[in-house]
Design an enzyme around this catalytic site. Structure first.
Site, PDB file in Angstrom:
ATOM      1  N   ARG A   1       0.812  -1.302  -0.034  1.00 36.57           N
ATOM      2  CA  ARG A   1       0.056   0.303   0.016  1.00 36.57           C
ATOM      3  C   ARG A   1       0.899   1.046   0.067  1.00 36.57           C
ATOM      4  O   ARG A   1       0.460   2.346  -0.329  1.00 36.57           O
ATOM      5  CB  ARG A   1      -1.079  -0.118   1.272  1.00 36.57           C
ATOM      6  CG  ARG A   1      -2.257  -1.110   0.964  1.00 36.57           C
ATOM      7  CD  ARG A   1      -3.104  -1.213   2.040  1.00 36.57           C
ATOM      8  NE  ARG A   1      -2.623  -1.425   3.278  1.00 36.57           N
ATOM      9  CZ  ARG A   1      -3.283  -1.980   4.417  1.00 36.57           C
ATOM     10  NH1 ARG A   1      -4.410  -2.251   4.233  1.00 36.57           N
ATOM     11  NH2 ARG A   1      -2.507  -2.126   5.396  1.00 36.57           N
TER      12      ARG A   1
ATOM     13  N   GLU B   1       4.301  -9.390  15.830  1.00 37.94           N
ATOM     14  CA  GLU B   1       3.678  -9.623  17.110  1.00 37.94           C
ATOM     15  C   GLU B   1       3.897 -11.199  17.476  1.00 37.94           C
ATOM     16  O   GLU B   1       4.159 -11.723  18.410  1.00 37.94           O
ATOM     17  CB  GLU B   1       1.955  -9.477  17.084  1.00 37.94           C
ATOM     18  CG  GLU B   1       1.510  -9.604  18.564  1.00 37.94           C
ATOM     19  CD  GLU B   1      -0.232  -8.975  18.519  1.00 37.94           C
ATOM     20  OE1 GLU B   1      -0.624  -9.308  19.448  1.00 37.94           O
ATOM     21  OE2 GLU B   1      -0.367  -8.597  17.518  1.00 37.94           O
TER      22      GLU B   1
END
Length: 178
Positions: free
Chosen positions: A64, A101
């Protein structure tokens, strides 16, 4: 730096999608911006204004970051360099691993597309925890260039991504901040 009018237009255009991609996440869907060419042009003009005369190259983070990054580079009349996910570029390239994460990821950049000492804007659509952007800046440094600016359409302040970028002594700009 963004006008109140631009901020309001974007807030009316970007859609909030609750519980996507996981429960508890409020996803910011930027795709409606691309249905309004004039709004897209306003976004590019605002992002380019932040960097005008201050950078020699724009790097965009897959994928993006390309949506706005290429247009920013064109507006600034400077080169655009891709930062891609591992395994997407032919050699030679440099790579940088970073923590997620749950696990790690890796990004790559072709060698020879940046010159030592160049001032680089790293652009992505969203700044969250800053891990990917930090890795991108380290790729830039590996080639002797300097990440002097970071720009984003959206910054998520509560996730402290800007804190990770402080080590680069660079300007950080987000049109929208949540």
């Amino acid at each position: 730096m963004a006008s109140i009018e631009l901020i309001e237009k974007l807030e009316q255009t970007i859609q909030n999608i609750p519980d996507f991609p996981l429960e508890g996440i409020q996803f910011k869907d930027i795709t409606p911006i691309f249905l309004d060419p004039k709004l897209y042009e306003e976004v590019i003009a605002d992002l380019a204004k932040f960097s005008k005369g201050k950078v020699d190259v724009v790097c965009g983070i897959e994928s993006r970051g390309y949506l706005f990054g290429i247009a920013i580079a064109v507006a600034l009349e400077v080169p655009f360099v891709l930062i891609r996910k591992k395994g997407k570029l032919p050699p030679p390239f440099v790579s940088e691993k970073y923590d997620l994460e749950y696990g790690t990821a890796e990004i790559e950049m072709k060698t020879g597309q940046l010159k030592p000492g160049q001032r680089v804007l790293i652009h992505d659509d969203l700044l969250a925890t800053g891990g990917t952007t930090e890795a991108a800046a380290k790729l830039v440094e590996k080639q002797g260039a300097n990440a002097t600016q970071f720009s984003f359409l959206i910054g998520l302040k509560d996730l402290n991504g800007e804190k990770k970028l402080e080590q680069f002594n660079a300007e950080v700009y987000s049109i929208l901040n949540y």
